[in-house]
Enzyme design. Structure first.
Site, PDB file in Angstrom:
ATOM      1  N   ASP A 210      20.971 -38.134 -12.649  1.00  0.00           N
ATOM      2  CA  ASP A 210      21.554 -37.263 -13.682  1.00  0.00           C
ATOM      3  C   ASP A 210      21.750 -38.060 -14.964  1.00  0.00           C
ATOM      4  O   ASP A 210      21.506 -39.265 -15.006  1.00  0.00           O
ATOM      5  CB  ASP A 210      22.915 -36.722 -13.199  1.00  0.00           C
ATOM      6  CG  ASP A 210      23.892 -37.848 -12.918  1.00  0.00           C
ATOM      7  OD1 ASP A 210      24.616 -38.245 -13.848  1.00  0.00           O
ATOM      8  OD2 ASP A 210      23.926 -38.361 -11.770  1.00  0.00           O
ATOM      9  N   ASP A 212      24.754 -38.420 -16.466  1.00  0.00           N
ATOM     10  CA  ASP A 212      26.190 -38.595 -16.597  1.00  0.00           C
ATOM     11  C   ASP A 212      26.728 -37.421 -17.440  1.00  0.00           C
ATOM     12  O   ASP A 212      26.223 -36.310 -17.322  1.00  0.00           O
ATOM     13  CB  ASP A 212      26.532 -39.970 -17.190  1.00  0.00           C
ATOM     14  CG  ASP A 212      27.939 -40.427 -16.823  1.00  0.00           C
ATOM     15  OD1 ASP A 212      28.254 -40.428 -15.614  1.00  0.00           O
ATOM     16  OD2 ASP A 212      28.714 -40.767 -17.721  1.00  0.00           O
TER      17      ASP A 212
END
Length: 291
Positions: A210, A212
């Site tokens: 991802d 973050d």
């Protein structure tokens, strides 16, 4: 000749080694207690292998409760020479996208609830972690990743946070913009420091799941989305691991970066002042320089 034994410490999503021959889960007890789980041992393409699930099978340990000292000590006890850390991370860089891998070469350690050294009162040592990963082992991981068709980035700074919560938006922006970090995770510290104290070559493979919370188009971290990306990353991680025996071979030669002699000038306590109980305890990881 020292025989190569490659250990994989698998994080979220990596729970075994494909194609392992004579596979056996073994119990190991260390002076620091039991590791996260039993250790899976066997051979792959004629090279000894070991696999340790960092969080335990079924993911029972939080990042803070992983028994890092016991994990590294257990690997040292069974003859491991090279440790590959495989872990899920968030990314602070647009070009380091979910599904990509990063071969980490630096860390900023923001953890605070973990024991970070094997040494202590009665036997004091200071090792250098200026370059906390092994360049030789990292190069092998990069080569294996490319051969497996993985989009891999060589070099990056890993922000190690305590967790278990993910970052606030303010923290994420600070780590990215002010501190210049590239990826963020919760488990590579103190693991890398302990591996250096145990004179083991250590490489970190960060599997990005991802962006973050800093990315304006992605919002907050979503665990369900992380798990989806994790499954794809796990397959890539296993493909990388399968290629390592051929690259590292059966004979473990002296590390060109000195990982296997990290304690050469690290111990400060005078021999006559060393606590005998500490000497005995530390013989597991530092016996080379204590005997």
């Amino acid at each position: 000749m020292t025989e190569t034994m490659i250990a994989v410490i698998g994080g979220s999503g990596i729970y075994d080694i494909d194609g392992l021959e004579n596979a056996e889960w073994i119990d190991v007890e260390t002076p620091w207690g039991a590791p996260s789980d039993q250790i899976l041992t066997g051979t792959l393409d004629g090279v000894k292998m070991a696999f340790l699930p960092r969080h335990g099978r079924g993911h029972v340990h939080t990042p803070s409760t992983v028994p890092y000292q016991a994990n590294i000590a257990a690997l040292k006890q069974i003859g491991v020479t090279d440790v590959i850390s495989v872990s899920a991370t968030g990314s602070f860089r647009e070009e380091m996208a979910p599904g990509d891998f990063v071969i980490v070469d630096q860390f900023i350690d923001r953890t605070f609830a973990r024991e970070k050294s094997f040494f202590g009162p009665g036997l004091v040592a200071h090792v250098s972690v200026a370059h906390p990963t092994c360049g030789h082992l990292s190069e092998a991981c990069e080569t294996a990743a490319k051969a497996a068709g993985i989009n891999v980035h060589r070099g990056g700074t890993y922000l190690a946070m305590e967790g278990p919560q993910f970052s606030t938006l303010a923290e994420s922006k600070m780590y990215r913009e002010s501190w210049g970090c590239d990826v963020i995770g919760m488990t590579n510290m103190p693991e890398a420091k302990l591996a250096r104290e145990a004179e083991l070559c250590y490489a970190s493979v960060a599997m990005i799941t991802d962006y973050d919370s800093w990315h304006p188009d992605h919002g907050e971290v979503d665990v369900s989305e992380i798990i989806r990306v994790l499954m794809g990353n796990a397959d890539k991680g296993r493909n990388l691991v399968r290629r390592l025996p051929a690259l590292l071979g059966n004979e473990h030669k002296d590390c060109p970066h000195g990982c296997d002699h990290a304690l050469e000038f690290a111990i400060l306590t005078a021999p006559e002042k060393r606590d005998p109980a500490m000497v005995e305890k530390l013989s597991v990881v530092a016996g080379r320089v204590l005997t």
